[in-house]
Design an enzyme around this catalytic site. Structure first.
Site, mmCIF file in Angstrom:
data_model
loop_
_atom_site.group_PDB
_atom_site.id
_atom_site.type_symbol
_atom_site.label_atom_id
_atom_site.label_comp_id
_atom_site.label_asym_id
_atom_site.label_seq_id
_atom_site.Cartn_x
_atom_site.Cartn_y
_atom_site.Cartn_z
ATOM 1 N N ARG A 84 -29.371 -14.675 6.115
ATOM 2 C CA ARG A 84 -28.749 -13.367 5.974
ATOM 3 C C ARG A 84 -29.471 -12.299 6.790
ATOM 4 O O ARG A 84 -29.062 -11.149 6.821
ATOM 5 C CB ARG A 84 -28.880 -13.032 4.511
ATOM 6 C CG ARG A 84 -27.835 -12.277 3.819
ATOM 7 C CD ARG A 84 -26.594 -12.947 3.542
ATOM 8 N NE ARG A 84 -25.790 -12.170 2.666
ATOM 9 C CZ ARG A 84 -24.937 -12.717 1.824
ATOM 10 N NH1 ARG A 84 -24.809 -14.008 1.735
ATOM 11 N NH2 ARG A 84 -24.173 -11.956 1.108
ATOM 12 N N LYS B 211 -16.193 -17.645 3.886
ATOM 13 C CA LYS B 211 -17.303 -18.614 3.996
ATOM 14 C C LYS B 211 -17.216 -19.649 2.869
ATOM 15 O O LYS B 211 -17.282 -20.849 3.113
ATOM 16 C CB LYS B 211 -18.674 -17.890 3.942
ATOM 17 C CG LYS B 211 -18.879 -16.859 5.038
ATOM 18 C CD LYS B 211 -20.273 -16.248 4.996
ATOM 19 C CE LYS B 211 -20.542 -15.427 3.759
ATOM 20 N NZ LYS B 211 -19.709 -14.212 3.624
ATOM 21 N N ARG C 114 -15.293 -10.767 -9.411
ATOM 22 C CA ARG C 114 -16.724 -10.473 -9.293
ATOM 23 C C ARG C 114 -16.963 -8.972 -9.406
ATOM 24 O O ARG C 114 -16.224 -8.188 -8.825
ATOM 25 C CB ARG C 114 -17.241 -10.986 -7.938
ATOM 26 C CG ARG C 114 -17.879 -12.363 -8.066
ATOM 27 C CD ARG C 114 -18.216 -12.996 -6.767
ATOM 28 N NE ARG C 114 -18.972 -12.175 -5.829
ATOM 29 C CZ ARG C 114 -19.357 -12.598 -4.620
ATOM 30 N NH1 ARG C 114 -19.061 -13.840 -4.230
ATOM 31 N NH2 ARG C 114 -20.024 -11.822 -3.815
ATOM 32 N N ARG D 193 -21.573 -3.606 0.834
ATOM 33 C CA ARG D 193 -21.980 -4.937 1.307
ATOM 34 C C ARG D 193 -21.712 -5.086 2.808
ATOM 35 O O ARG D 193 -22.486 -5.721 3.531
ATOM 36 C CB ARG D 193 -21.243 -6.020 0.506
ATOM 37 C CG ARG D 193 -21.819 -6.197 -0.893
ATOM 38 C CD ARG D 193 -20.837 -6.819 -1.853
ATOM 39 N NE ARG D 193 -20.366 -8.115 -1.451
ATOM 40 C CZ ARG D 193 -19.216 -8.656 -1.873
ATOM 41 N NH1 ARG D 193 -18.429 -7.983 -2.685
ATOM 42 N NH2 ARG D 193 -18.868 -9.853 -1.479
ATOM 43 N N ARG E 273 -9.581 -11.195 -4.710
ATOM 44 C CA ARG E 273 -10.203 -12.497 -5.004
ATOM 45 C C ARG E 273 -10.349 -12.715 -6.514
ATOM 46 O O ARG E 273 -10.704 -11.811 -7.258
ATOM 47 C CB ARG E 273 -11.579 -12.571 -4.347
ATOM 48 C CG ARG E 273 -12.339 -13.833 -4.785
ATOM 49 C CD ARG E 273 -13.527 -14.122 -3.948
ATOM 50 N NE ARG E 273 -14.533 -13.082 -3.978
ATOM 51 C CZ ARG E 273 -15.634 -13.116 -3.241
ATOM 52 N NH1 ARG E 273 -15.831 -14.125 -2.404
ATOM 53 N NH2 ARG E 273 -16.511 -12.142 -3.301
#
Ligand code: AP5
Length: 215
Positions: free
Chosen positions: A87, A14, A158, A169, A125
């Site tokens: 969300r 995203k 992160r 998540r 990431r």
């Protein structure tokens, strides 16, 4: 005024696609995750409340996020790409009430991807601590290890990108966020997001063009 909403599970891309779309169409990129993390970093009242939910991989309560998004949208004169919001169903309805005008220039994009890809992408990431540019150690590595190509900021991982937190998540996504795909069923554009970044971007542009022709 162009308005793009990007939906999809954690790690679907995203943020990556939102940045490219914002650049292409000269839109403001609004990432609720980035805004919340900024508040956490600056120890604001919102940040202190949000941290306990982010650290558990849970959604920050609607009233906090809705207020933050309202302020941000009200401060804009031009179009935007919204990434990470809505969300859940209540946020989707709230957004509709905020954007009362015509749907002609509004696009809802859903990045469809598999759990295996999500885990691979998120565990690799890296993000620039300065300009938030997004990298991946294998798919999109920086030219120089641990330094951002754009601003030379330091890259970081992160804290919610551990395998355990990614799974949490994903569970939250399936329970809370997936149901809004039905809510948007008459206007959603489904994009297969397992492809490389450039191919996904091209598919999004084609879908937007086709949709504009139909409207
Ligand atoms: P948020 O920051 O929104 O996280 P997320 O939704 O879990 O999504 P991510 O940012 O992890 O992934 P992404 O889809 O943007 O993928 P990216 O482009 O980086 O939210 C974090 C937390 O904040 C939530 O858990 C919640 O607590 C809170 N929150 C946020 N919004 C909220 C809201 N509205 N309500 C309540 N709480 C909220 O890409 C991932 C990786 O893959 C990168 O390394 C990238 O380089 C790579 N990659 C991307 N695309 C490709 C591709 N096509 N091919 C190969 N690699 C790719």
């Amino acid at each position: 005024m162009m308005r793009i909403v990007i939906l999809g599970p954690p790690g679907a891309g995203k943020g990556t696609q939102a940045k490219s779309l914002a650049e292409k169409f000269k839109l403001t990129h609004i990432s609720t995750g980035d805004l919340l993390r900024e508040n956490v970093k600056e120890n604001t009242a919102l940040g202190l409340k949000a941290k306990e939910f982010i650290d558990k991989g849970e959604l920050v309560p609607d009233e906090l996020v809705n207020e933050m998004v309202t302020k941000k949208l009200n401060s804009l004169k031009d179009g935007f790409v919204l990434d990470g919001y809505p969300r859940n169903l209540s946020q989707a309805k709230f957004l509709d009430s905020l954007l009362k005008e015509t749907r002609r220039d509004s696009f809802i994009i859903y990045l469809d991807t598999s759990e295996k890809v999500v885990i691979e992408r998120l565990s690799g990431r890296r993000i620039c601590s300065n300009c938030q540019a997004i990298y991946h150690i294998k798919n999109m590595p920086p030219k120089k290890d641990s330094l951002c190509d754009v601003c030379r900021g330091t890259l970081y991982q992160r804290p919610d990108d551990t395998v355990e937190m990614i799974k949490k998540r994903l569970q939250v996504y399936l329970k809370e966020t997936q149901p809004i795909l039905d809510y948007y069923s008459d206007r959603i554009m489904r994009i297969s997001a397992d492809e490389p970044k450039e191919i996904v971007f091209r598919q999004i542009l084609e879908n937007i063009e086709n949709d504009l022709h139909k409207k």
